[in-house]
Design an enzyme around this catalytic site. Structure first.
Site, PDB file in Angstrom:
ATOM      1  N   GLU A   1       0.432  32.086  73.102  1.00 30.56           N
ATOM      2  CA  GLU A   1      -0.840  32.589  72.568  1.00 30.56           C
ATOM      3  C   GLU A   1      -1.660  33.218  73.695  1.00 30.56           C
ATOM      4  O   GLU A   1      -1.468  32.900  74.875  1.00 30.56           O
ATOM      5  CB  GLU A   1      -1.612  31.399  71.950  1.00 30.56           C
ATOM      6  CG  GLU A   1      -2.936  31.784  71.327  1.00 30.56           C
ATOM      7  CD  GLU A   1      -3.525  30.679  70.447  1.00 30.56           C
ATOM      8  OE1 GLU A   1      -3.003  29.547  70.456  1.00 30.56           O
ATOM      9  OE2 GLU A   1      -4.516  30.963  69.743  1.00 30.56           O
TER      10      GLU A   1
ATOM     11  N   ASN B   1      -2.763  32.161  60.087  1.00 31.38           N
ATOM     12  CA  ASN B   1      -2.506  30.937  60.852  1.00 31.38           C
ATOM     13  C   ASN B   1      -3.596  29.920  60.542  1.00 31.38           C
ATOM     14  O   ASN B   1      -4.785  30.266  60.535  1.00 31.38           O
ATOM     15  CB  ASN B   1      -2.538  31.239  62.357  1.00 31.38           C
ATOM     16  CG  ASN B   1      -2.581  29.968  63.201  1.00 31.38           C
ATOM     17  OD1 ASN B   1      -1.594  29.257  63.303  1.00 31.38           O
ATOM     18  ND2 ASN B   1      -3.734  29.658  63.783  1.00 31.38           N
ATOM     19  N   GLU B   2      -3.207  28.696  60.298  1.00 31.17           N
ATOM     20  CA  GLU B   2      -4.175  27.612  60.057  1.00 31.17           C
ATOM     21  C   GLU B   2      -5.349  28.113  59.210  1.00 31.17           C
ATOM     22  O   GLU B   2      -6.518  27.989  59.589  1.00 31.17           O
ATOM     23  CB  GLU B   2      -4.671  27.011  61.391  1.00 31.17           C
ATOM     24  CG  GLU B   2      -3.559  26.337  62.152  1.00 31.17           C
ATOM     25  CD  GLU B   2      -4.008  25.388  63.274  1.00 31.17           C
ATOM     26  OE1 GLU B   2      -5.201  25.364  63.613  1.00 31.17           O
ATOM     27  OE2 GLU B   2      -3.140  24.669  63.789  1.00 31.17           O
TER      28      GLU B   2
ATOM     29  N   TYR C   1       0.252  18.030  66.295  1.00 31.75           N
ATOM     30  CA  TYR C   1       0.144  17.722  67.722  1.00 31.75           C
ATOM     31  C   TYR C   1       0.026  16.211  67.923  1.00 31.75           C
ATOM     32  O   TYR C   1      -0.615  15.523  67.127  1.00 31.75           O
ATOM     33  CB  TYR C   1      -1.102  18.392  68.320  1.00 31.75           C
ATOM     34  CG  TYR C   1      -0.952  19.889  68.475  1.00 31.75           C
ATOM     35  CD1 TYR C   1      -0.256  20.425  69.546  1.00 31.75           C
ATOM     36  CD2 TYR C   1      -1.498  20.772  67.538  1.00 31.75           C
ATOM     37  CE1 TYR C   1      -0.108  21.793  69.697  1.00 31.75           C
ATOM     38  CE2 TYR C   1      -1.354  22.146  67.674  1.00 31.75           C
ATOM     39  CZ  TYR C   1      -0.653  22.655  68.763  1.00 31.75           C
ATOM     40  OH  TYR C   1      -0.507  24.011  68.906  1.00 31.75           O
TER      41      TYR C   1
ATOM     42  N   GLU D   1       3.959  24.972  65.432  1.00 32.76           N
ATOM     43  CA  GLU D   1       3.155  24.429  66.531  1.00 32.76           C
ATOM     44  C   GLU D   1       3.412  22.923  66.585  1.00 32.76           C
ATOM     45  O   GLU D   1       3.105  22.208  65.615  1.00 32.76           O
ATOM     46  CB  GLU D   1       1.663  24.697  66.338  1.00 32.76           C
ATOM     47  CG  GLU D   1       1.305  26.162  66.540  1.00 32.76           C
ATOM     48  CD  GLU D   1      -0.192  26.438  66.521  1.00 32.76           C
ATOM     49  OE1 GLU D   1      -0.986  25.568  66.916  1.00 32.76           O
ATOM     50  OE2 GLU D   1      -0.549  27.560  66.087  1.00 32.76           O
TER      51      GLU D   1
ATOM     52  N   GLN E   1       2.730  25.077  74.291  1.00 30.15           N
ATOM     53  CA  GLN E   1       3.067  26.478  74.283  1.00 30.15           C
ATOM     54  C   GLN E   1       3.966  26.750  75.480  1.00 30.15           C
ATOM     55  O   GLN E   1       4.062  25.923  76.375  1.00 30.15           O
ATOM     56  CB  GLN E   1       1.810  27.330  74.336  1.00 30.15           C
ATOM     57  CG  GLN E   1       0.894  27.114  73.131  1.00 30.15           C
ATOM     58  CD  GLN E   1      -0.207  28.170  73.035  1.00 30.15           C
ATOM     59  OE1 GLN E   1      -0.243  29.125  73.782  1.00 30.15           O
ATOM     60  NE2 GLN E   1      -1.136  27.977  72.087  1.00 30.15           N
TER      61      GLN E   1
HETATM   62  O1  AHR Z   1      -2.072  25.761  70.262  1.00 34.11           O
HETATM   63  C1  AHR Z   1      -3.457  25.690  70.334  1.00 34.11           C
HETATM   64  C2  AHR Z   1      -4.125  25.866  68.981  1.00 34.11           C
HETATM   65  O2  AHR Z   1      -3.821  24.785  68.163  1.00 34.11           O
HETATM   66  C3  AHR Z   1      -3.705  27.055  68.167  1.00 34.11           C
HETATM   67  O3  AHR Z   1      -4.370  28.215  68.521  1.00 34.11           O
HETATM   68  C4  AHR Z   1      -4.074  26.643  66.773  1.00 34.11           C
HETATM   69  O4  AHR Z   1      -3.255  27.261  65.794  1.00 34.11           O
HETATM   70  C5  AHR Z   1      -3.948  25.141  66.801  1.00 34.11           C
HETATM   71  O5  AHR Z   1      -5.050  24.510  66.266  1.00 34.11           O
END
Ligand code: AHR
Length: 506
Positions: A25, A172-173, A251, A307, A356
């Site tokens: 990103e 995205n999201e 995450y 992600e 990432q």
């Molecule tokens: O990877 C960091 C961020 O996490 C991304 O931009 C977003 O899609 C997610 O919330």
């Protein structure tokens, strides 16, 4: 002795190479500095891409790269990033650190990077703040071969031939930074926007990815599929590529969003909390997969975990908006556990992209000026690359629950096994225990083991690579494997990820 049964007679599903994908990103030092330094940099580069990073990424066979975001994607206007660099707009990266984005890395540079890496391109479009026309014209600019305003513009900017666009994300999201939509609203927007993502290159139809749930938001998965998937069925003829994937983001942040915890300074309790949260991926892909099965029993649509990874507090003294964190043996375990889960669910999980690639979150590479180090996570990707495009075979390993507290128990071991095109087995096993070794007795059904090659990433849980000591953690050879009457036996040390390559006896 843990009993392990591997049955190569039973092929389960193909492990798409894209499960080993990456995400880059416009965030912190991922693209700028980490990958792209510009043609005039003192750092060795080819067309602006730093050579050391590209060579290291080629070694782990990066199969696909997602770009330009993330949250950045729904604020990105692609036309700002084409044409002579001196004319490109300078703007504020509002999401990530409020720094100046000079747009020197844009569409042409992204495809140059993919060409250098030899990987598929996954471009994420802007649905949150962009127009249908803008999205449609981007696809035309990238893929149309002939006379058209966008194809002509691409040629005028120095690239006559179109590029191959394999995956396109339609937002995205969109439940959050991509517009704060509810599932029904987004699904209708998805239906509209994707209509104009045209397949100009009939030999390589674009696979369209629908913005999916955050973590365990099962209502999003159901809501979006109810509105968007039914439409696909009604319009079967016109629907080719209507939806090829549904994205999931998850995450691991051991202590919640406010105080995520240090990447390097943690205790045994944090170790088990982190691994417990990593293992939760199994429940997530299972349960989202069940909902997808209701709509798509033939598993035509992939669950795309575009992600995933650890998200800790930033390294002290660094820009909080840059999400720069170190990487230890704990991250290696998170990677090994997660990739085993994806392999095991490869009938539904068709792509995944660790967040990432360089200098951001659970990176495989960290850079500091002209220096570069490979993280423990890199070395796990290096070992697991043998699974790419191999066939998952049936396997089961006896496990026990371990951990310091009931709430954060984890299985002591995780595993997956694939068979490659040459008929070799690739066995990857993780030992989640902070202190215990486990002997394993593997039965290989109808498979007489010949040569066995073993490799391992392990160490004390805090071990990491630094710019001063870049090779503390690396892939080492693991030769304590015995071929037995029935298969193999070996003992896996604590805090370890092991890869065994087993050839058939000649
Ligand atoms: O990877 C960091 C961020 O996490 C991304 O931009 C977003 O899609 C997610 O919330």
């Amino acid at each position: 002795m843990a009993k392990y049964v591997i049955n190569p007679n039973k092929k389960v599903s193909k492990i798409n190479k894209e499960i080993y994908g990456h995400f880059s990103e416009h965030l912190g030092r991922c693209i700028y500095e980490g990958i792209y330094v510009g043609e005039d940099s003192q750092i060795p580069n080819r067309n602006g891409m730093r050579t050391d990073v590209v060579e290291a990424l080629k070694k782990i066979k990066v199969p696909v790269l997602r770009w330009p975001g993330g949250c950045f994607a729904d604020e990105y206007h692609w036309m700002d990033g084409i044409g002579p660099k001196e004319n490109r707009k300078k703007m504020i990266n509002t999401h990530w650190g409020g720094v100046v984005e000079d747009n020197s890395f844009g569409t042409h540079e992204f495809f140059e990077l993919c060409e250098q890496l030899g990987c598929e391109a996954y471009v994420n479009g802007n649905l949150g703040s962009g127009t249908v026309r803008e999205m449609s014209e981007w696809v035309e600019y990238i893929t149309f071969n002939g006379v058209s305003p966008m194809a002509d513009m691409r040629a005028a900017n120095g690239h006559k031939d179109p590029w191959k666009l394999t995956y396109f994300g339609v937002g995205n999201e969109n439940w959050g930074c991509g517009g704060n939509m509810n599932p029904d609203f987004y699904a209708n927007e998805y239906r509209r926007y994707q209509t104009y993502v045209r397949n100009y290159d009939k030999d390589h139809p674009i696979k369209k990815i629908c913005s999916g749930p955050n973590v365990d938001d099962y209502a999003w998965t159901r809501g979006v599929l109810e509105t968007a998937f039914g439409h696909q069925m009604e319009n079967a003829d016109a629907s080719h590529g209507f939806m090829d994937g549904l994205a999931l983001h998850y995450y691991v942040h051991p202590h919640g969003w406010q105080n995520k915890g240090s990447a390097t300074d943690f205790d045994e309790k944090d170790w088990y909390i982190t691994l417990n949260k990593a293992y939760f991926m199994d429940e997530l892909v299972t349960r989202h997969g069940y909902i997808m099965d209701e709509f798509d029993p033939d598993k035509r649509i992939g669950l795309i975990v575009d992600e995933w990874g650890t998200w800790f507090d930033v390294e002290p003294g660094t820009n909080p908006g840059f999400l720069y964190q170190q990487n230890t043996i704990r991250d290696a375990l998170v990677a090994g556990i997660t990739l085993n889960i994806f392999n095991k669910h490869s009938d539904r999980v068709k792509m995944a992209n660790i967040a990432q690639m360089v200098n951001v979150l659970q990176s495989v590479i960290l850079t500091d000026g002209a220096d570069m180090i490979l993280t423990p996570t890199y070395h796990v990707f290096d070992m697991y690359k043998s699974h790419q495009d191999a066939m998952l075979v049936d396997s089961s390993l006896e496990t026990e629950q371990i951990g310091l507290e009931d709430e954060w128990q984890v299985p002591n071991l995780t595993e997956s096994v694939s068979e490659d095109a040459e008929g070799r087995l690739h066995i990857t096993v993780t030992n989640l225990s902070a202190s215990e070794s486990y002997p394993i007795d593997a039965v290989l059904v109808d498979f007489a083991a010949g040569e066995v090659q073993g490799e391992i990433v392990s160490g004390e849980m805090h071990e990491m690579n630094t710019f001063e000591a870049p090779d503390c953690v690396q892939v080492r050879s693991f030769d304590q494997v015995t071929v037995t009457e029935q298969g193999l036996s070996f003992t896996i040390p604590p805090c370890a990820v092991v890869h065994l390559t087993v050839s058939r006896k000649a």
